[in-house]
Design a protein around this motif. Structure first.
Motif, PDB file in Angstrom:
ATOM      1  N   LEU A  48       4.217   9.238  -9.039  1.00  0.00           N
ATOM      2  CA  LEU A  48       4.385   7.793  -8.875  1.00  0.00           C
ATOM      3  C   LEU A  48       3.517   7.036  -9.867  1.00  0.00           C
ATOM      4  CD1 LEU A  48       5.408   5.258  -7.418  1.00  0.00           C
ATOM      5  CD2 LEU A  48       3.545   5.567  -5.766  1.00  0.00           C
ATOM      6  N   ILE A  49       2.301   7.509 -10.090  1.00  0.00           N
ATOM      7  CA  ILE A  49       1.418   6.860 -11.063  1.00  0.00           C
ATOM      8  C   ILE A  49       2.062   6.869 -12.448  1.00  0.00           C
ATOM      9  CG2 ILE A  49      -0.788   7.066 -12.278  1.00  0.00           C
ATOM     10  CD1 ILE A  49      -2.018   7.983  -9.624  1.00  0.00           C
ATOM     11  N   ARG A 101      -8.343  13.322  -6.069  1.00  0.00           N
ATOM     12  CA  ARG A 101      -8.083  14.655  -6.595  1.00  0.00           C
ATOM     13  C   ARG A 101      -8.145  14.632  -8.123  1.00  0.00           C
ATOM     14  NH1 ARG A 101      -2.368  15.617  -4.276  1.00  0.00           N
ATOM     15  NH2 ARG A 101      -2.435  13.336  -4.248  1.00  0.00           N
ATOM     16  N   ARG A 102      -8.418  15.792  -8.701  1.00  0.00           N
ATOM     17  CA  ARG A 102      -8.582  15.873 -10.155  1.00  0.00           C
ATOM     18  C   ARG A 102      -7.357  15.328 -10.893  1.00  0.00           C
ATOM     19  NH1 ARG A 102      -6.624  19.051 -13.796  1.00  0.00           N
ATOM     20  NH2 ARG A 102      -5.751  20.444 -12.220  1.00  0.00           N
ATOM     21  N   LEU A 103      -6.152  15.727 -10.486  1.00  0.00           N
ATOM     22  CA  LEU A 103      -4.951  15.292 -11.196  1.00  0.00           C
ATOM     23  C   LEU A 103      -4.758  13.785 -11.087  1.00  0.00           C
ATOM     24  CD1 LEU A 103      -2.478  15.999 -12.841  1.00  0.00           C
ATOM     25  CD2 LEU A 103      -1.255  16.530 -10.720  1.00  0.00           C
ATOM     26  N   VAL A 104      -5.067  13.231  -9.918  1.00  0.00           N
ATOM     27  CA  VAL A 104      -4.944  11.788  -9.739  1.00  0.00           C
ATOM     28  C   VAL A 104      -5.940  11.057 -10.638  1.00  0.00           C
ATOM     29  CG1 VAL A 104      -5.213   9.886  -8.088  1.00  0.00           C
ATOM     30  CG2 VAL A 104      -4.050  11.984  -7.388  1.00  0.00           C
ATOM     31  N   THR A 160       4.999   8.176  -0.571  1.00  0.00           N
ATOM     32  CA  THR A 160       5.584   8.853  -1.720  1.00  0.00           C
ATOM     33  C   THR A 160       5.352  10.342  -1.557  1.00  0.00           C
ATOM     34  OG1 THR A 160       5.613   9.003  -4.131  1.00  0.00           O
ATOM     35  CG2 THR A 160       3.467   8.633  -3.111  1.00  0.00           C
ATOM     36  N   LYS A 161       6.275  11.148  -2.066  1.00  0.00           N
ATOM     37  CA  LYS A 161       6.113  12.600  -1.954  1.00  0.00           C
ATOM     38  C   LYS A 161       5.063  13.120  -2.931  1.00  0.00           C
ATOM     39  CE  LYS A 161      10.790  13.617  -0.280  1.00  0.00           C
ATOM     40  NZ  LYS A 161      10.327  14.055   1.049  1.00  0.00           N
ATOM     41  N   ASN A 162       4.890  12.420  -4.058  1.00  0.00           N
ATOM     42  CA  ASN A 162       4.003  12.915  -5.101  1.00  0.00           C
ATOM     43  C   ASN A 162       3.298  11.736  -5.764  1.00  0.00           C
ATOM     44  OD1 ASN A 162       3.138  13.808  -7.818  1.00  0.00           O
ATOM     45  ND2 ASN A 162       4.106  15.733  -7.230  1.00  0.00           N
ATOM     46  N   LEU A 163       2.029  11.543  -5.424  1.00  0.00           N
ATOM     47  CA  LEU A 163       1.280  10.388  -5.934  1.00  0.00           C
ATOM     48  C   LEU A 163       1.088  10.438  -7.447  1.00  0.00           C
ATOM     49  CD1 LEU A 163      -0.100   7.760  -5.083  1.00  0.00           C
ATOM     50  CD2 LEU A 163      -2.218   9.066  -4.738  1.00  0.00           C
ATOM     51  N   PRO A 164       0.715  11.574  -8.051  1.00  0.00           N
ATOM     52  CA  PRO A 164       0.591  11.601  -9.517  1.00  0.00           C
ATOM     53  C   PRO A 164       1.889  11.223 -10.224  1.00  0.00           C
ATOM     54  CG  PRO A 164      -0.502  13.506  -8.571  1.00  0.00           C
ATOM     55  CD  PRO A 164       0.253  12.846  -7.452  1.00  0.00           C
ATOM     56  N   VAL A 166       0.862  -1.185   0.000  1.00  0.00           N
ATOM     57  CA  VAL A 166       0.000   0.000   0.000  1.00  0.00           C
ATOM     58  C   VAL A 166       0.895   1.230   0.000  1.00  0.00           C
ATOM     59  CG1 VAL A 166      -1.695   1.334   1.337  1.00  0.00           C
ATOM     60  CG2 VAL A 166      -1.872  -1.166   1.225  1.00  0.00           C
ATOM     61  N   VAL A 167       0.508   2.246  -0.766  1.00  0.00           N
ATOM     62  CA  VAL A 167       1.289   3.488  -0.827  1.00  0.00           C
ATOM     63  C   VAL A 167       0.369   4.670  -0.537  1.00  0.00           C
ATOM     64  CG1 VAL A 167       2.794   4.963  -2.219  1.00  0.00           C
ATOM     65  CG2 VAL A 167       2.814   2.485  -2.574  1.00  0.00           C
ATOM     66  N   VAL A 168       0.874   5.603   0.258  1.00  0.00           N
ATOM     67  CA  VAL A 168       0.150   6.839   0.557  1.00  0.00           C
ATOM     68  C   VAL A 168       1.048   8.028   0.220  1.00  0.00           C
ATOM     69  CG1 VAL A 168      -1.152   5.744   2.417  1.00  0.00           C
ATOM     70  CG2 VAL A 168       0.971   6.949   2.946  1.00  0.00           C
ATOM     71  N   GLU A 169       0.438   9.189   0.054  1.00  0.00           N
ATOM     72  CA  GLU A 169       1.217  10.409  -0.131  1.00  0.00           C
ATOM     73  C   GLU A 169       1.537  11.001   1.234  1.00  0.00           C
ATOM     74  OE1 GLU A 169       0.706  13.156  -3.779  1.00  0.00           O
ATOM     75  OE2 GLU A 169      -0.245  14.232  -2.119  1.00  0.00           O
TER      76      GLU A 169
END
Length: 236
Positions: free
Chosen positions: A153-154, A196-199, A147-151, A117-120
């Motif tokens: 990482l995606i 979030r929109r970007l995610v 992670t510092k930045n989820l988008p 599992v990963v969280v921001e």
């Protein structure tokens, strides 16, 4: 960190992370024998004192002091899938700040075979005793990373041919008709707000869980459990 609850403490005992536990007087003998079989020292106190010690009555009669839960890395999760020779199944949480939801998702992820599992960092509940208690010992087995930045990482996962599915109640794509056979990342958004929109825009597809009742949305941890079950079923 004060760890409480039977499953989390027993798992920590089995891993050798606990030398001494505090039990409430009146705990059943069978459980006491199970604790002592791990070799830990036992100290006795009243339930009221345990309530005051951990600030809750939900300790189930056992408390232990352990080192704070440690975050894993995303690489730890990727390595776990590779060592098992399995296509990656990873859960990405976007804004899950309720520790009970966080713990319940970790539990479902471990039980249903996810690799981690990963969280921001700035948009998540911490790895706390409440999370460990709700996860019922799963934090001892499943890597949970930040992670510092989820988008970003995606994007990195997509570069590695990971297909990213976001959970969205209004999505037209039915979960049951989704192909989970390859490398998969499941994205779960915050209660109420969703992703979030970007995610959302970074996801390859948005999927929904069909509902029949008048209440149209599911608790985030329940939705995560259903998605994980369907993803696991679709990979067999």
């Amino acid at each position: 960190m004060l760890l409480y609850g039977r499953n989390p403490v027993l798992e920590a005992l089995r891993e050798g992370r606990v030398q001494e536990v505090t039990l409430a007087r009146g705990v059943e003998d069978a459980f006491v024998r199970e604790v002592k079989a791990t070799g830990a020292l036992v100290r006795w106190t009243s339930r009221i004192e345990l309530d005051q010690l951990v600030g809750t009555t939900q300790h189930q009669g056992i408390v232990a002091e352990v080192e704070d839960l440690a975050w894993a890395s995303v690489d730890d999760i990727l390595d776990r899938a590779e060592k098992r020779q399995e296509p990656l199944l990873i859960v990405l949480l976007d804004g899950i700040t309720d520790p009970r939801n966080f713990g319940a998702i970790i539990r479902s992820a471990e039980v249903l075979g996810a690799h981690g599992v990963v969280v921001e960092e700035r948009r998540s509940a911490p790895l706390s005793p409440v999370v460990a208690k709700t996860a019922a010992g799963a934090t001892s087995y499943l890597p949970v990373a930040q992670t510092k930045n989820l988008p970003r990482l995606i994007d990195q996962l997509k570069d590695d041919n990971v297909w990213v599915y976001g959970a969205a109640g209004e999505a037209a794509q039915d979960l049951a008709r989704t192909d989970f056979s390859g490398k998969v990342a499941l994205v779960i958004g915050a209660e109420g707000e969703g992703m979030r929109r970007l995610v959302r825009e970074k996801c390859d597809a948005l999927v929904s869980i069909p509902t029949r009742g008048k209440v149209q949305s599911l608790n985030a941890s329940v939705a995560a459990g259903i998605l994980l079950y369907e993803a696991t079923r679709g990979r067999q």
